[in-house]
Design a protein around this motif. Structure first.
Motif, PDB file in Angstrom:
ATOM      1  N   LEU A 160     -19.224  -0.857  32.529  1.00 40.25           N
ATOM      2  CA  LEU A 160     -19.185   0.729  32.105  1.00 40.25           C
ATOM      3  C   LEU A 160     -21.120   0.944  31.312  1.00 40.25           C
ATOM      4  O   LEU A 160     -21.342   1.933  32.116  1.00 40.25           O
ATOM      5  CB  LEU A 160     -18.445   1.577  31.062  1.00 40.25           C
ATOM      6  CG  LEU A 160     -17.326   1.808  31.468  1.00 40.25           C
ATOM      7  CD1 LEU A 160     -16.362   1.231  29.684  1.00 40.25           C
ATOM      8  CD2 LEU A 160     -17.118   2.838  31.950  1.00 40.25           C
ATOM      9  N   ILE A 161     -21.364   0.390  30.425  1.00 43.25           N
ATOM     10  CA  ILE A 161     -22.966   0.459  30.395  1.00 43.25           C
ATOM     11  C   ILE A 161     -23.746   0.648  31.745  1.00 43.25           C
ATOM     12  O   ILE A 161     -25.012   1.367  31.570  1.00 43.25           O
ATOM     13  CB  ILE A 161     -23.687  -0.335  29.066  1.00 43.25           C
ATOM     14  CG1 ILE A 161     -23.355   0.074  27.395  1.00 43.25           C
ATOM     15  CG2 ILE A 161     -25.338   0.130  29.136  1.00 43.25           C
ATOM     16  CD1 ILE A 161     -23.285  -1.206  27.281  1.00 43.25           C
ATOM     17  N   VAL A 162     -24.300  -0.589  32.835  1.00 47.22           N
ATOM     18  CA  VAL A 162     -24.441  -0.759  33.877  1.00 47.22           C
ATOM     19  C   VAL A 162     -24.754   0.679  34.813  1.00 47.22           C
ATOM     20  O   VAL A 162     -24.870   0.965  35.081  1.00 47.22           O
ATOM     21  CB  VAL A 162     -24.355  -1.605  34.287  1.00 47.22           C
ATOM     22  CG1 VAL A 162     -25.083  -1.603  35.355  1.00 47.22           C
ATOM     23  CG2 VAL A 162     -24.962  -3.207  33.875  1.00 47.22           C
ATOM     24  N   ASN A 163     -22.819   0.625  34.810  1.00 43.60           N
ATOM     25  CA  ASN A 163     -22.661   1.968  35.181  1.00 43.60           C
ATOM     26  C   ASN A 163     -23.014   3.632  35.202  1.00 43.60           C
ATOM     27  O   ASN A 163     -22.972   4.029  36.139  1.00 43.60           O
ATOM     28  CB  ASN A 163     -20.726   2.004  36.012  1.00 43.60           C
ATOM     29  CG  ASN A 163     -19.797   2.849  36.259  1.00 43.60           C
ATOM     30  OD1 ASN A 163     -20.103   4.349  36.178  1.00 43.60           O
ATOM     31  ND2 ASN A 163     -19.461   2.780  37.736  1.00 43.60           N
ATOM     32  N   HIS A 164     -22.898   3.605  33.980  1.00 43.54           N
ATOM     33  CA  HIS A 164     -23.506   5.425  33.532  1.00 43.54           C
ATOM     34  C   HIS A 164     -25.081   4.600  33.815  1.00 43.54           C
ATOM     35  O   HIS A 164     -25.629   6.113  33.676  1.00 43.54           O
ATOM     36  CB  HIS A 164     -22.644   5.334  32.191  1.00 43.54           C
ATOM     37  CG  HIS A 164     -21.828   5.571  31.708  1.00 43.54           C
ATOM     38  ND1 HIS A 164     -20.280   6.944  32.378  1.00 43.54           N
ATOM     39  CD2 HIS A 164     -20.019   4.709  31.341  1.00 43.54           C
ATOM     40  CE1 HIS A 164     -19.758   6.542  31.762  1.00 43.54           C
ATOM     41  NE2 HIS A 164     -19.272   5.652  31.090  1.00 43.54           N
ATOM     42  N   HIS A 165     -25.898   4.163  34.043  1.00 44.28           N
ATOM     43  CA  HIS A 165     -27.192   4.605  34.611  1.00 44.28           C
ATOM     44  C   HIS A 165     -27.020   3.758  35.863  1.00 44.28           C
ATOM     45  O   HIS A 165     -28.098   4.058  36.238  1.00 44.28           O
ATOM     46  CB  HIS A 165     -28.223   3.239  33.706  1.00 44.28           C
ATOM     47  CG  HIS A 165     -27.852   3.034  32.123  1.00 44.28           C
ATOM     48  ND1 HIS A 165     -27.215   2.713  31.103  1.00 44.28           N
ATOM     49  CD2 HIS A 165     -28.346   4.005  31.239  1.00 44.28           C
ATOM     50  CE1 HIS A 165     -27.199   3.683  30.195  1.00 44.28           C
ATOM     51  NE2 HIS A 165     -28.883   4.391  29.794  1.00 44.28           N
ATOM     52  N   SER A 166     -26.616   4.155  36.518  1.00 46.42           N
ATOM     53  CA  SER A 166     -25.963   3.697  37.753  1.00 46.42           C
ATOM     54  C   SER A 166     -27.094   5.016  38.742  1.00 46.42           C
ATOM     55  O   SER A 166     -26.918   4.819  39.676  1.00 46.42           O
ATOM     56  CB  SER A 166     -24.855   2.829  39.046  1.00 46.42           C
ATOM     57  OG  SER A 166     -24.777   1.622  37.937  1.00 46.42           O
ATOM     58  N   LEU A 167     -26.261   6.126  38.336  1.00 52.12           N
ATOM     59  CA  LEU A 167     -26.500   7.862  38.986  1.00 52.12           C
ATOM     60  C   LEU A 167     -27.744   8.180  38.423  1.00 52.12           C
ATOM     61  O   LEU A 167     -28.284   9.421  38.681  1.00 52.12           O
ATOM     62  CB  LEU A 167     -25.488   7.863  39.027  1.00 52.12           C
ATOM     63  CG  LEU A 167     -24.244   7.583  39.801  1.00 52.12           C
ATOM     64  CD1 LEU A 167     -22.746   8.315  39.804  1.00 52.12           C
ATOM     65  CD2 LEU A 167     -24.363   7.261  41.180  1.00 52.12           C
ATOM     66  N   LYS A 168     -28.633   7.468  37.349  1.00 52.13           N
ATOM     67  CA  LYS A 168     -29.681   8.332  36.830  1.00 52.13           C
ATOM     68  C   LYS A 168     -30.794   6.912  37.931  1.00 52.13           C
ATOM     69  O   LYS A 168     -30.751   5.984  38.313  1.00 52.13           O
ATOM     70  CB  LYS A 168     -29.843   8.068  35.215  1.00 52.13           C
ATOM     71  CG  LYS A 168     -28.074   8.443  34.781  1.00 52.13           C
ATOM     72  CD  LYS A 168     -28.420   7.791  33.078  1.00 52.13           C
ATOM     73  CE  LYS A 168     -27.120   9.157  32.540  1.00 52.13           C
ATOM     74  NZ  LYS A 168     -27.291   8.209  31.586  1.00 52.13           N
ATOM     75  N   GLU A 169     -32.402   7.105  36.287  1.00 54.62           N
ATOM     76  CA  GLU A 169     -33.434   6.405  36.986  1.00 54.62           C
ATOM     77  C   GLU A 169     -33.184   4.853  36.261  1.00 54.62           C
ATOM     78  O   GLU A 169     -32.355   5.103  35.041  1.00 54.62           O
ATOM     79  CB  GLU A 169     -34.803   7.149  36.009  1.00 54.62           C
ATOM     80  CG  GLU A 169     -36.009   6.393  36.934  1.00 54.62           C
ATOM     81  CD  GLU A 169     -36.776   6.398  36.329  1.00 54.62           C
ATOM     82  OE1 GLU A 169     -37.268   6.267  36.112  1.00 54.62           O
ATOM     83  OE2 GLU A 169     -36.984   7.847  35.858  1.00 54.62           O
TER      84      GLU A 169
END
Length: 179
Positions: free
Chosen positions: A50-59
């Motif tokens: 979930l942490i990785v996923n939440h940062h996947s659409l940002k830088e």
């Protein structure tokens, strides 16, 4: 890719319905073996994804930022980062491998560095996305579970998936295809 990331985010929180069709080319199943407390291993893995996923659409964060964002237990399970010289040598060797050799190499049992693991989770590199997980009923409920991922390619490099669970405390992760 954005659609896959958003769908995965939802499935990490609420499992798909049994009748729901996979969003990739199919489902791959893995049996995860734990010493005990399979539930905790599963929950930690989902938290990390979930942490990785939440940062996947940002830088994409730097390795230093990831070390501050991800759970310490996971970070401490990873191998130390390579020196610049070791990275160059590793990249040179990696570039010479065929795709099938890369698949085989990524499935090796050695520890991964955090940066190596994260490189396979970058949105442009993803070959699989979380689908669901099922804890076994008695008598194996405390030591095993099955995880399902939807894959974008077949075969796909499952080493990063396997390392995720091992770094969270699993003893072994076996593909259903290997049984």
């Amino acid at each position: 890719m954005t659609k896959q990331i958003l769908l995965e985010r939802g499935r990490l929180v609420v499992p798909p319905e049994p009748t729901q069709k996979a969003t990739g080319i199919g489902i791959a199943r893995f049996i995860v073996s734990c010493q005990s407390d399979a539930f905790s291993v599963l929950e930690l893995a989902k938290e990390i994804l979930l942490i990785v996923n939440h940062h996947s659409l940002k830088e994409w964060p730097s390795i230093e930022s990831w070390m501050a964002i991800l759970p310490v237990q996971f970070i401490n399970s990873c191998s130390p980062e390579l020196t610049d010289k070791e990275k160059i040598e590793h990249q040179k060797n990696w570039a010479q491998l065929t795709y099938n050799e890369k698949v085989e190499n990524a499935a090796q049992e050695e520890k991964w560095t955090l940066s190596s693991w994260l490189s396979w989770l970058e949105p442009t590199e993803r070959e699989w996305f979380w689908w669901s997980a099922v804890l076994f009923n008695e008598p194996l409920n405390d030591s095993h579970f099955v995880v399902e991922v939807t894959m974008l390619d077949s075969p796909f490099m499952s080493g990063a998936l396997k390392w995720l669970f091992k770094a969270c405390g699993a003893i072994d992760v076996i593909s259903e295809d290997d049984i």
